[in-house]
Design a protein around this motif. Structure first.
Motif, PDB file in Angstrom:
ATOM      1  N   SER A  56     -12.254 -36.248  55.414  1.00  0.00           N
ATOM      2  CA  SER A  56     -13.174 -37.407  55.116  1.00  0.00           C
ATOM      3  C   SER A  56     -12.961 -38.513  55.937  1.00  0.00           C
ATOM      4  O   SER A  56     -11.928 -39.148  56.124  1.00  0.00           O
ATOM      5  CB  SER A  56     -13.059 -37.629  53.395  1.00  0.00           C
ATOM      6  N   ILE A  57     -14.149 -39.320  56.127  1.00  0.00           N
ATOM      7  CA  ILE A  57     -14.160 -40.385  56.994  1.00  0.00           C
ATOM      8  C   ILE A  57     -14.135 -41.719  56.043  1.00  0.00           C
ATOM      9  O   ILE A  57     -14.936 -41.628  55.018  1.00  0.00           O
ATOM     10  CB  ILE A  57     -15.199 -40.599  58.249  1.00  0.00           C
ATOM     11  N   HIS A 107     -19.780 -40.357  53.119  1.00  0.00           N
ATOM     12  CA  HIS A 107     -18.679 -40.786  53.503  1.00  0.00           C
ATOM     13  C   HIS A 107     -18.094 -42.037  52.558  1.00  0.00           C
ATOM     14  O   HIS A 107     -19.054 -42.724  52.000  1.00  0.00           O
ATOM     15  CB  HIS A 107     -18.535 -41.622  54.721  1.00  0.00           C
ATOM     16  N   LYS A 122      -8.425 -41.426  59.706  1.00  0.00           N
ATOM     17  CA  LYS A 122      -9.294 -41.077  58.787  1.00  0.00           C
ATOM     18  C   LYS A 122     -10.379 -42.307  58.846  1.00  0.00           C
ATOM     19  O   LYS A 122     -11.360 -42.222  58.069  1.00  0.00           O
ATOM     20  CB  LYS A 122      -8.792 -41.052  57.717  1.00  0.00           C
ATOM     21  N   LEU A 182     -13.153 -45.401  60.156  1.00  0.00           N
ATOM     22  CA  LEU A 182     -13.986 -45.876  61.318  1.00  0.00           C
ATOM     23  C   LEU A 182     -14.300 -47.202  60.940  1.00  0.00           C
ATOM     24  O   LEU A 182     -14.938 -47.581  60.043  1.00  0.00           O
ATOM     25  CB  LEU A 182     -15.402 -44.782  61.198  1.00  0.00           C
TER      26      LEU A 182
END
Length: 167
Positions: A2-3, A47, A96, A98
């Protein structure tokens, strides 16, 4: 995997032509418009999203943490910048994460900790495109029908050249 998308809230608002107009009218309008567009994006992409704002512009009686429409909202404490909070989260999340910011210091720090980064204008473009594609019913898949796979094609067992060559 998962991001976790970590957004420099005021940076994204002020880099956006549409959000910055609302921000200039009333800072709360800019925040609300950002949260609205992020919630539409979250419905599509699913997300985890955290937006970090400087606490100096926090609404009165606001908590330092909040959740609106599935978006986690954090205001930094007095004397602490949003950049510091973003760096702390990026250091914890590593690959993980961003990080969405156009602030070079934040981007360089996040990248040095293994987090992926994207500029605020690029991320806004991704939000706009995802929401547009979702409203038009366009599925985000390859156009030529090719589906990525690790399955090998061809015969499962091939004879060696020695056995197939004539003597």
């Amino acid at each position: 995997m998962s991001i976790h998308i970590i957004i420099d809230g005021y940076n994204l608002i002020r880099c956006s032509s549409s959000l910055s107009i609302l921000d200039q009218q009333d800072i709360q309008l800019g925040r609300e418009a950002l949260i609205h567009s992020l919630s539409a994006y979250k419905k599509i992409k699913r997300h985890m999203i955290t937006v970090v704002f400087d606490g100096t512009h926090a609404p009165p009686l606001s908590q330092q943490k909040d959740r609106v429409k599935g978006i986690k909202i954090k205001f930094s404490r007095n004397g602490v910048t949003a950049d510091t909070v973003i760096k702390k989260i990026a250091a914890r999340e590593k690959e993980k994460a961003l990080v969405v910011s156009s602030d070079r210091d934040v981007v360089n720090f996040a990248a040095s900790r293994g987090a992926a980064t994207i500029s605020s204008p690029e991320f806004e473009e991704k939000i706009t495109m995802s929401v547009f594609m979702d409203t038009k019913g366009i599925v985000d898949q390859p156009r030529d029908g090719w589906v990525p796979t690790t399955k090998k094609k061809g015969p499962s067992r091939r004879l060696s050249k020695k056995t197939t060559e004539p003597n």
